[in-house]
Design a protein around this motif. Structure first.
Motif, PDB file in Angstrom:
ATOM      1  N   THR A 200       0.890  -1.274   0.005  1.00  0.00           N
ATOM      2  CA  THR A 200       0.181   0.039   0.039  1.00  0.00           C
ATOM      3  C   THR A 200       1.077   1.355  -0.016  1.00  0.00           C
ATOM      4  O   THR A 200       1.763   1.428   0.924  1.00  0.00           O
ATOM      5  CB  THR A 200      -0.779   0.142   1.208  1.00  0.00           C
ATOM      6  OG1 THR A 200      -1.794  -1.212   0.993  1.00  0.00           O
ATOM      7  CG2 THR A 200      -1.771   1.311   1.232  1.00  0.00           C
TER       8      THR A 200
ATOM      9  N   THR B 143       0.827   5.240   0.308  1.00  0.00           N
ATOM     10  CA  THR B 143       0.019   6.201   0.256  1.00  0.00           C
ATOM     11  C   THR B 143       0.731   7.656   0.274  1.00  0.00           C
ATOM     12  O   THR B 143       2.016   7.941   0.734  1.00  0.00           O
ATOM     13  CB  THR B 143      -0.335   6.167   1.917  1.00  0.00           C
ATOM     14  OG1 THR B 143      -1.147   5.154   2.199  1.00  0.00           O
ATOM     15  CG2 THR B 143      -1.225   7.621   2.227  1.00  0.00           C
TER      16      THR B 143
ATOM     17  N   ARG C 131      -3.678  10.207  -1.027  1.00  0.00           N
ATOM     18  CA  ARG C 131      -3.902   9.418  -2.275  1.00  0.00           C
ATOM     19  C   ARG C 131      -3.381   8.152  -1.988  1.00  0.00           C
ATOM     20  O   ARG C 131      -2.017   7.932  -1.518  1.00  0.00           O
ATOM     21  CB  ARG C 131      -3.558   9.724  -3.576  1.00  0.00           C
ATOM     22  CG  ARG C 131      -4.304  11.260  -4.079  1.00  0.00           C
ATOM     23  CD  ARG C 131      -5.606  10.795  -4.459  1.00  0.00           C
ATOM     24  NE  ARG C 131      -5.390  10.061  -5.933  1.00  0.00           N
ATOM     25  CZ  ARG C 131      -4.982  10.565  -7.040  1.00  0.00           C
ATOM     26  NH1 ARG C 131      -4.779  11.835  -7.033  1.00  0.00           N
ATOM     27  NH2 ARG C 131      -4.806   9.631  -7.837  1.00  0.00           N
ATOM     28  N   THR C 132      -3.784   6.883  -2.381  1.00  0.00           N
ATOM     29  CA  THR C 132      -3.317   5.488  -1.966  1.00  0.00           C
ATOM     30  C   THR C 132      -3.352   4.794  -3.326  1.00  0.00           C
ATOM     31  O   THR C 132      -4.237   4.951  -4.260  1.00  0.00           O
ATOM     32  CB  THR C 132      -4.169   4.712  -0.997  1.00  0.00           C
ATOM     33  OG1 THR C 132      -5.459   4.652  -1.571  1.00  0.00           O
ATOM     34  CG2 THR C 132      -4.319   5.692   0.094  1.00  0.00           C
ATOM     35  N   ALA C 133      -2.408   3.719  -3.376  1.00  0.00           N
ATOM     36  CA  ALA C 133      -2.279   2.874  -4.611  1.00  0.00           C
ATOM     37  C   ALA C 133      -1.570   1.462  -3.896  1.00  0.00           C
ATOM     38  O   ALA C 133      -1.013   1.740  -2.864  1.00  0.00           O
ATOM     39  CB  ALA C 133      -1.476   3.309  -5.891  1.00  0.00           C
TER      40      ALA C 133
ATOM     41  N   SER D  27     -11.390  11.337  -2.310  1.00  0.00           N
ATOM     42  CA  SER D  27     -11.462  10.829  -3.680  1.00  0.00           C
ATOM     43  C   SER D  27     -12.088  12.091  -4.690  1.00  0.00           C
ATOM     44  O   SER D  27     -12.077  11.797  -5.559  1.00  0.00           O
ATOM     45  CB  SER D  27     -12.222   9.679  -3.956  1.00  0.00           C
ATOM     46  OG  SER D  27     -13.580   9.637  -3.319  1.00  0.00           O
TER      47      SER D  27
ATOM     48  N   LEU E 126       0.644   6.670  -9.234  1.00  0.00           N
ATOM     49  CA  LEU E 126      -0.307   7.678  -8.696  1.00  0.00           C
ATOM     50  C   LEU E 126      -0.513   8.920  -9.722  1.00  0.00           C
ATOM     51  O   LEU E 126       0.561   9.347  -9.812  1.00  0.00           O
ATOM     52  CB  LEU E 126       0.214   8.214  -7.201  1.00  0.00           C
ATOM     53  CG  LEU E 126      -0.031   7.004  -5.963  1.00  0.00           C
ATOM     54  CD1 LEU E 126       1.127   7.535  -4.839  1.00  0.00           C
ATOM     55  CD2 LEU E 126      -1.498   6.832  -5.486  1.00  0.00           C
TER      56      LEU E 126
ATOM     57  N   ASN F   3      -8.744   3.018  -6.905  1.00  0.00           N
ATOM     58  CA  ASN F   3      -7.617   3.573  -6.863  1.00  0.00           C
ATOM     59  C   ASN F   3      -6.917   3.870  -8.271  1.00  0.00           C
ATOM     60  O   ASN F   3      -5.769   4.097  -8.434  1.00  0.00           O
ATOM     61  CB  ASN F   3      -6.644   2.539  -6.098  1.00  0.00           C
ATOM     62  CG  ASN F   3      -6.807   2.516  -4.624  1.00  0.00           C
ATOM     63  OD1 ASN F   3      -7.272   3.623  -4.106  1.00  0.00           O
ATOM     64  ND2 ASN F   3      -6.650   1.552  -3.900  1.00  0.00           N
ATOM     65  N   ASN F   4      -7.641   3.090  -9.294  1.00  0.00           N
ATOM     66  CA  ASN F   4      -7.068   2.926 -10.575  1.00  0.00           C
ATOM     67  C   ASN F   4      -7.882   3.845 -11.700  1.00  0.00           C
ATOM     68  O   ASN F   4      -7.432   3.761 -12.996  1.00  0.00           O
ATOM     69  CB  ASN F   4      -7.042   1.599 -10.972  1.00  0.00           C
ATOM     70  CG  ASN F   4      -6.312   0.809 -10.288  1.00  0.00           C
ATOM     71  OD1 ASN F   4      -5.287   0.900  -9.758  1.00  0.00           O
ATOM     72  ND2 ASN F   4      -6.635  -0.536  -9.930  1.00  0.00           N
TER      73      ASN F   4
END
Length: 697
Positions: A48, A50, A60-62, A415, A72, A463-464
């Protein structure tokens, strides 16, 4: 219309089959990508990542994929903190990362075995080298914007620092990066057209529809940074072919920040002008210069981590009366018919001039003089006291400019973010008429107003998937007003002036009154834009799709022909002033109001893909469609019929890029040559089409 839809469907079908293009991020943001490994160098999936913007708290996270890669996108510019977490590994934190506009740095991480609660902090600076884009560009960051000296504090001059920009002369009607008078030089980037650069401010178009130059840019305290990009631009870029200048205004943060400034220039601090006129006291006169530029900025939170404000203001106050202006007017000797002194070498640059026959001994019978010329001489407002008739006069050079920029940023949720920005420029400059000498009136009064509004909305769907929407309204109101003095009817000439109390006249080797710069003009402009960019991450691919619609309009009204023009060149007697007093004009012209009232529409559609083949290799491909849409008129087009105008523009556009094709292909790759990210190999090929905007291109 059906044909256009069919072509559009065919283009996008081809795009989907080819899986094309470059980056799908909004042009006013940035992205971060990288690869995560363990201590042995093996790729780590499921990490993860961040990213936290330290100024506003935006996160924001990925999650890293099977090859340890993460991405990101759509990150606002500014300082960031990156955190990498995975069960069974120590948390890794990288700080000191500063994202710049439209950059795509690669930031890798290595996780060590341990408890999740254990944290390893690293002070990291994202590499200056661009490791993913095939294009060439350079960022002028905030430190240089604020600290480098700028003549007049015009931030557009910083484009020259990129090393691929050069002055390229002027454009007709150019207004440059300010809402002020004059025709400042335009900038050609990478050998491109001087009006072929796309200016983008906060993701919104910022080109003047009148001449394709830049609209007024923010002053240093209101500008965060900007990036100049050229060469192999991504398919996301269109409308103009040479380059893109992508700028971002400042935003507020969780901490209140402010600044104040003042720059002063005054005549008391300047040296004496050796060419200035001599006053009654026998000393060189002062121009009385006083230039005061002052203002400030402030930004901070309205609601912590949610709502932020920023505002900046600058005023430029100039007072100046240059005293080195002179001309030659009829003397008492000339009015009595004696031109011997004026025709002597002392007054003619070292050469003797003799009046042509039938005049003898450089003398003319005053009875032959034109009553209209004698009347105009009495209206000049000057009395020569030298044999050559030289007279000095003042020309006022005053101006006041106000620039205001404000921006609101709202984090709706983790988001969803929204921003709104308004910039207002006001420039007022009176005529340079000194109130005495008619020949001093050569520049009309400027009353310019420019408004630029931008709205941005960024929404994450998981996330995408990220979508960025922009709406723009730009309004320019450029006006020039003249000083009513006199016209042909005041001289006893039987003419019907279209403009009352105004006339143009020039005498070679003598004087001129009310030249072209003194004419009034009206050039209101409008720009409306709606744009949307969608970024979709699927495995190693980052797909981007987008559409851009721009509608521009300008209504220009010119009084050039309506003012008429009379010239005295000396072709009859050999001396311009002698021709003038005799009323023997070399040319006379008069006409009516002219102008163009046109509108244009632009549509750009693109699809693109950035494929991370390996941690060190990224392939980019893209396709853009810019359908040809001719300039059209809904109002009267003076001097040209609307159909003829459209046909002429259409033929010009076809010679540039083709009427119907307008398909731009973009291909390239970026190869990182070492894991330290110190060297990169780029290879790209692309085709760009430029968009013409009316008669000024």
């Amino acid at each position: 219309m059906r044909g256009s839809v069919a072509r559009l469907a065919g283009v996008f079908a081809l795009v989907l089959v080819a899986a094309s293009s470059a980056f799908g991020q909004a042009v006013s943001t940035a992205s971060i990508a990288g690869t995560i490994r363990d201590a042995s160098g093996a790729m780590l999936p499921g990490v993860t990542v961040t990213a936290t913007q330290t100024g506003t708290g935006l996160t924001r996270t990925a999650v890293s994929d099977a090859t340890g890669g993460y991405l990101l996108t759509q990150l606002p510019v500014g300082p960031y903190r990156l955190e990498f977490t995975l069960q069974g590994f120590r948390t890794s934190v990288q700080q000191g990362i500063v994202l710049q506009v439209n950059t795509n740095p690669t930031i890798n991480a290595t996780l060590e075995l341990g408890e999740l609660a254990e944290t390893i902090q690293v002070e990291a600076n994202s590499p200056l080298i661009e490791t993913r884009s095939p294009g060439i560009g350079m960022v002028v960051e905030n430190e240089r914007v604020l600290e480098l000296p700028l003549n007049g504090r015009q931030t557009l001059d910083l484009i020259y620092l990129t090393g691929m920009a050069a002055p390229s002369g002027t454009l007709s009607g150019a207004r440059g990066g300010q809402a002020s008078a004059g025709s400042p030089g335009t900038i050609a980037v990478a050998g491109g057209l001087p009006n072929g650069t796309a200016y983008v401010l906060d993701g919104s178009t910022h080109n003047d529809p009148y001449n394709n130059a830049a609209m007024p840019f923010p002053f240093p305290e209101a500008l965060q940074e900007f990036k100049v990009e050229a060469s192999a631009l991504a398919a996301q870029y269109g409308h103009h072919s040479a380059a893109v200048v992508n700028a971002v205004t400042k935003s507020g943060t969780n901490v209140v920040h402010g600044s104040g400034f003042e720059f002063l220039r005054d005549d008391s601090l300047n040296a004496v002008d050796p060419f200035a006129a001599i006053g009654a006291d026998g000393r060189r006169r002062s121009d009385g210069l006083n230039r005061n530029q002052f203002g400030g900025s402030i930004g901070g939170p309205i609601a912590r981590d949610r709502l932020f404000y920023f505002a900046a203001y600058q005023r430029t106050h100039v007072r100046r009366v240059p005293t080195s202006n002179f001309a030659f007017a009829p003397t008492m000797a000339m009015l009595s018919g004696d031109f011997r002194a004026f025709a002597a070498p002392e007054c003619q640059g070292g050469r003797q001039v003799n009046l042509r026959p039938p005049f003898v001994n450089n003398q003319i019978d005053p009875a032959l003089f034109s009553p209209a010329s004698l009347k105009l001489t009495s209206l000049l407002g000057v009395k020569p006291d030298t044999a050559c008739g030289q007279v000095f006069f003042d020309q006022v050079d005053d101006s006041d400019e106000d620039v205001f920029t404000t921006k609101i940023d709202y984090t709706v949720s983790g988001s969803h973010t929204v921003f709104g920005r308004l910039q207002f420029n006001k420039f007022d400059s009176p005529t340079n008429y000194d109130g005495k000498a008619a020949m001093s009136f050569t520049t009309s009064a400027f009353k310019n107003r420019v408004y630029a509004f931008a709205l941005g909305d960024t929404k994450l769907f998981g996330n995408n998937i990220v979508n960025a929407f922009h709406a723009t309204i730009n309004r320019g109101n450029y006006g020039k007003e003249y000083v009513p003095l006199f016209d042909y009817s005041d001289l006893g000439v039987k003419a019907t002036p279209v403009m009352t109390d105004y006339m143009r006249l020039s005498v070679t080797g003598g004087f001129s009154v009310m030249g072209p710069g003194a004419l009034p003009t009206l050039t209101p402009t409008w720009t409306y834009q709606v744009a949307d960019d969608l970024s979709v991450i699927r495995g190693r691919h980052q797909f981007g799709f987008g559409a851009n619609y721009i509608q521009t309009k300008y209504d220009s009204t010119s009084f050039l022909a309506a003012a008429g023009n009379t010239t005295f060149t000396g072709q009859s007697t050999g001396l311009g002033l002698a021709d003038f007093l005799l009323g023997r004009a070399a040319s006379f012209s008069a006409g009516t109001l002219t102008g163009v009232h046109v509108q244009s529409r632009y549509i750009g559609l693109y699809a693109q893909d950035s494929w991370r083949v390996s941690p060190n290799v990224t392939l980019n491909a893209g396709l853009r469609w810019d359908p040809y849409m001719p300039v059209y008129s809904k109002g009267p087009v003076h001097a040209l019929r609307s159909r003829s105008l459209q046909q002429g523009i259409e033929e010009h556009a076809v010679s540039e890029c083709g009427r119907r094709a307008r398909v731009s292909t973009r291909r390239g790759d970026a190869r990182q040559l070492d894991r330290a990210q110190r060297s990169l190999e780029r290879c790209a090929a692309c085709r760009h089409c430029d968009r013409s905007e009316g008669s000024r291109d």
